[in-house]
Scaffold this motif. Structure first.
Motif, PDB file in Angstrom:
ATOM      1  N   ILE A 208       2.692  -1.392   4.296  1.00 47.45           N
ATOM      2  CA  ILE A 208       2.257  -0.025   4.018  1.00 47.45           C
ATOM      3  C   ILE A 208       3.490   0.872   4.034  1.00 47.45           C
ATOM      4  CG2 ILE A 208       1.713   0.457   6.436  1.00 47.45           C
ATOM      5  CD1 ILE A 208      -0.695   2.132   5.325  1.00 47.45           C
ATOM      6  N   GLN A 209       3.532   1.792   3.098  1.00 50.13           N
ATOM      7  CA  GLN A 209       4.698   2.657   2.932  1.00 50.13           C
ATOM      8  C   GLN A 209       4.202   4.061   2.638  1.00 50.13           C
ATOM      9  OE1 GLN A 209       5.771   4.104   0.057  1.00 50.13           O
ATOM     10  NE2 GLN A 209       7.116   4.771  -0.215  1.00 50.13           N
ATOM     11  N   GLY A 210       4.828   5.052   3.231  1.00 50.13           N
ATOM     12  CA  GLY A 210       4.463   6.443   2.969  1.00 50.13           C
ATOM     13  C   GLY A 210       5.694   7.263   2.670  1.00 50.13           C
ATOM     14  N   GLN A 211       5.522   8.214   1.783  1.00 43.94           N
ATOM     15  CA  GLN A 211       6.632   9.073   1.381  1.00 43.94           C
ATOM     16  C   GLN A 211       6.299  10.508   1.736  1.00 43.94           C
ATOM     17  OE1 GLN A 211       8.199   8.326  -2.515  1.00 43.94           O
ATOM     18  NE2 GLN A 211       8.448  10.490  -2.902  1.00 43.94           N
ATOM     19  N   SER A 212       7.204  11.184   2.395  1.00 41.97           N
ATOM     20  CA  SER A 212       7.076  12.594   2.727  1.00 41.97           C
ATOM     21  C   SER A 212       5.744  12.850   3.439  1.00 41.97           C
ATOM     22  CB  SER A 212       7.235  13.441   1.471  1.00 41.97           C
ATOM     23  OG  SER A 212       7.332  14.799   1.796  1.00 41.97           O
ATOM     24  N   GLY A 213       4.857  13.649   2.865  1.00 37.17           N
ATOM     25  CA  GLY A 213       3.578  13.963   3.494  1.00 37.17           C
ATOM     26  C   GLY A 213       2.671  12.769   3.673  1.00 37.17           C
TER      27      GLY A 213
ATOM     28  N   VAL B  52       0.869  -1.177   0.000  1.00 39.01           N
ATOM     29  CA  VAL B  52       0.000   0.000   0.000  1.00 39.01           C
ATOM     30  C   VAL B  52       0.901   1.221   0.000  1.00 39.01           C
ATOM     31  CG1 VAL B  52      -1.794   1.266   1.234  1.00 39.01           C
ATOM     32  CG2 VAL B  52      -1.768  -1.245   1.299  1.00 39.01           C
ATOM     33  N   LEU B  53       0.755   2.065  -1.014  1.00 36.51           N
ATOM     34  CA  LEU B  53       1.580   3.263  -1.156  1.00 36.51           C
ATOM     35  C   LEU B  53       0.786   4.499  -0.753  1.00 36.51           C
ATOM     36  CD1 LEU B  53       3.048   2.476  -4.690  1.00 36.51           C
ATOM     37  CD2 LEU B  53       4.111   2.041  -2.467  1.00 36.51           C
ATOM     38  N   CYS B  54       1.316   5.280   0.159  1.00 34.58           N
ATOM     39  CA  CYS B  54       0.684   6.524   0.584  1.00 34.58           C
ATOM     40  C   CYS B  54       1.494   7.686   0.005  1.00 34.58           C
ATOM     41  CB  CYS B  54       0.637   6.601   2.101  1.00 34.58           C
ATOM     42  SG  CYS B  54      -0.345   5.291   2.858  1.00 34.58           S
ATOM     43  N   HIS B  55       0.912   8.368  -0.947  1.00 29.45           N
ATOM     44  CA  HIS B  55       1.611   9.435  -1.669  1.00 29.45           C
ATOM     45  C   HIS B  55       1.692  10.718  -0.856  1.00 29.45           C
ATOM     46  CE1 HIS B  55      -2.039  11.752  -2.593  1.00 29.45           C
ATOM     47  NE2 HIS B  55      -2.622  10.557  -2.651  1.00 29.45           N
ATOM     48  N   SER B  56       2.567  11.584  -1.283  1.00 30.74           N
ATOM     49  CA  SER B  56       2.735  12.894  -0.686  1.00 30.74           C
ATOM     50  C   SER B  56       1.872  13.898  -1.465  1.00 30.74           C
ATOM     51  CB  SER B  56       4.212  13.280  -0.748  1.00 30.74           C
ATOM     52  OG  SER B  56       4.419  14.494  -0.065  1.00 30.74           O
ATOM     53  N   GLY B  57       2.115  15.169  -1.222  1.00 28.70           N
ATOM     54  CA  GLY B  57       1.395  16.217  -1.951  1.00 28.70           C
ATOM     55  C   GLY B  57       2.051  16.535  -3.278  1.00 28.70           C
ATOM     56  N   PHE B  58       1.507  17.523  -3.976  1.00 30.13           N
ATOM     57  CA  PHE B  58       1.990  17.915  -5.302  1.00 30.13           C
ATOM     58  C   PHE B  58       3.489  18.179  -5.254  1.00 30.13           C
ATOM     59  CE2 PHE B  58       2.926  20.978  -8.620  1.00 30.13           C
ATOM     60  CZ  PHE B  58       2.365  20.344  -9.711  1.00 30.13           C
ATOM     61  N   PRO B  59       4.261  17.687  -6.201  1.00 29.96           N
ATOM     62  CA  PRO B  59       3.894  17.051  -7.463  1.00 29.96           C
ATOM     63  C   PRO B  59       3.702  15.545  -7.374  1.00 29.96           C
ATOM     64  CG  PRO B  59       6.243  17.391  -7.465  1.00 29.96           C
ATOM     65  CD  PRO B  59       5.714  17.935  -6.150  1.00 29.96           C
TER      66      PRO B  59
END
Length: 154
Positions: free
Chosen positions: A133-138, A55-62
């Protein structure tokens, strides 16, 4: 103005193709809350075998869910795992002042992540002991919050 036109044209794309693969990245809607998530299933996926889930948790823009899945698709093909990327709300960072102003964002993300996992598990053979589960930055705050509160799953 040209950049805005390019972004608008790109936003209208109905299907993404993962780089270095011929497989599509599929837009899914989990039925519990109607939230979208992206799914990448490797070309050799076989329902007879239990597959790991990332499960990938993205950051904000971009950064975005589609960018995260596109970057992970080659690894998913090579090593054999299913990837999902739910839309994350708390991308400003849970510990920042802006993130602290949205106290329910992490709980909303948790609910969306868990319902997306349930939805993908209902349609795929996902290994119960290999879900990550993995999250990057935000997106790291949502991944940490969800992962710690659901240790039996991740």
């Amino acid at each position: 103005m040209f950049v805005a036109g390019l972004l608008a044209a790109h936003a209208g794309c109905s299907q993404l193709i993962a780089p270095d693969t011929s497989r599509p990245i599929e837009k899914q809607v989990e039925p519990e809350s109607g939230r979208e998530y992206l799914l990448y299933r490797p070309s050799r996926y076989d329902r007879a075998n239990a597959w790991p889930l990332i499960v990938l948790c993205h950051s904000g823009f971009p950064d975005s869910a589609s960018r995260q899945v596109q970057e992970s698709a080659t690894l998913a093909e090579e090593y054999g795992f299913v990837v999902i990327a739910p839309k994350i709300q708390a991308t400003r960072g849970a510990l920042s002042r802006a993130g602290a102003q949205e106290p329910n964002a992490l709980k909303l993300d948790e609910a969306g992540i868990l319902s997306s996992v349930r939805h993908v598990r209902a349609g795929h053979n996902i290994s119960e002991d290999r879900m990550f589960i993995q999250g990057q930055s935000g997106g790291a705050g949502s991944a940490l919050f969800t992962g710690l509160r659901n240790r039996e799953m991740f």
